[in-house]
Design a protein around this motif. Structure first.
Motif, mmCIF file in Angstrom:
data_model
loop_
_atom_site.group_PDB
_atom_site.id
_atom_site.type_symbol
_atom_site.label_atom_id
_atom_site.label_comp_id
_atom_site.label_asym_id
_atom_site.label_seq_id
_atom_site.Cartn_x
_atom_site.Cartn_y
_atom_site.Cartn_z
ATOM 1 N N ASP A 1 -33.755 13.054 1.039
ATOM 2 C CA ASP A 1 -32.975 14.280 1.183
ATOM 3 C C ASP A 1 -32.552 14.751 -0.201
ATOM 4 N N ASP A 2 -31.993 15.966 -0.271
ATOM 5 C CA ASP A 2 -31.534 16.429 -1.587
ATOM 6 C C ASP A 2 -30.267 15.711 -2.009
ATOM 7 N N THR B 1 -21.255 12.627 2.276
ATOM 8 C CA THR B 1 -20.417 11.655 3.007
ATOM 9 C C THR B 1 -21.245 10.494 3.549
ATOM 10 N N THR C 1 -25.170 11.914 7.503
ATOM 11 C CA THR C 1 -26.535 12.245 7.888
ATOM 12 C C THR C 1 -27.444 11.024 7.753
#
Ligand code: R5P
Length: 282
Positions: A210-211, A215, A218
């Motif tokens: 992911d980029d 937190t 995800t």
């Protein structure tokens, strides 16, 4: 001369090594009232300010470095923002909200001739700058620290929007399939749920890319789902390892094998530098 913000000293050193540019010795001070000051060496010709805006203080420091560079005689100021804070606030999601990334971009534009920013959440954020601004794609760098012996690897993104990142990592790794989860976030509670893709994962090594990990909600959801479906080893990889609050613990308790990130945000998991990707465009 490369002028580092205090939160980007390793990145700036890596950029100096990649480009051969001189690394300037910036001094950072804080006054008793809390105000800060970044002081650059005298006599700067062409300045490359390198500062991830990981906090509001880092934003102020970046603006000070640009101004100090001009004061020191710089005829050109290029601003490298390895991680651009506020980039995910790229529209007013509810009435009365600002477009925060636009406000930040306008402020940064006043002190520079050109901007480079690494893997912004949306490349369109570059349109908010009033000077030429380009995204730098660092996702391929994430392949470098991965184990060489991944078994039948699957490269997944946690949502469809990030599938190009999973594809970039797979292409740079040189083997494996790609797919993505469907993701839902409840913006009132912050809770995230991910729905598995149809790709079989049992017994396979999986890399979720992911980029950003902010937190960790995800990624920890994704790791949990993959472990429930008997994936072999589950790695997570991101360009910007923000890892706010207890994000790392969330990932570890979800059963992640290892977390990888770049040095756009300098953390213990910053196993690979994004600086060579920036160096190509400087
Ligand atoms: C959102 O679309 C981003 O690509 C990331 O998936 C998200 O910002 C990660 O946030 P968190 O770690 O808080 O779940």
């Amino acid at each position: 001369m490369i002028l580092p913000g205090s939160a980007s000293q390793s990145f700036a050193a890596a950029l100096a090594a990649s480009t051969g540019h001189e690394l300037g010795r910036v001094e950072y001070e804080r006054f008793p009232d809390g105000e800060q000051m970044a002081r650059v060496p005298a006599d700067v010709d062409r300045a490359v300010v390198v500062a991830s805006t990981v906090s509001d203080a880092a934003h102020v420091e970046l603006l000070q470095l640009q101004d100090a560079a001009r004061e020191a005689g710089a005829s050109e100021v290029v601003t490298v923002i390895p991680y651009m804070g506020y980039a995910r606030q790229d529209r007013a999601f509810k009435a009365g909200q600002p477009v925060s990334s636009r406000a930040m971009a306008r402020a940064v534009s006043t002190g520079t001739d050109r901007v480079l920013t690494v893997t912004p959440h949306e490349g369109a954020v570059c349109d908010f700058f009033d000077v030429p601004a380009e995204p730098v794609e660092a996702a391929p760098r994430l392949a470098e620290p991965l184990p060489a012996d991944l078994d039948d690897p699957l490269f997944l993104s946690p949502d469809e929007g990030a599938v190009d990142i999973a594809e970039s990592v797979r292409d740079a790794y040189g083997a494996g399939e790609t797919d993505y989860f469907e993701k839902d976030r409840d913006y009132d509670t912050g809770e995230v749920s991910v729905t598995p893709s149809d790709a079989p994962v049992e017994g396979r090594d999986v890399v979720v890319a992911d980029d950003i990990i902010a937190t960790g909600s995800t990624m920890s959801e994704a790791v949990g789902v993959l472990n429930d479906r008997d994936a072999a080893r589950v790695y997570v990889s991101c360009v910007h390892p923000m890892l706010a609050e207890n994000a790392l613990t969330k990932l570890q308790t979800a059963g992640v094998e290892r977390v990888y990130g770049t040095d756009t945000i300098e953390r213990a998991v910053s196993d690979v530098s994004a600086a060579p990707a920036v160096a190509e465009l400087l």
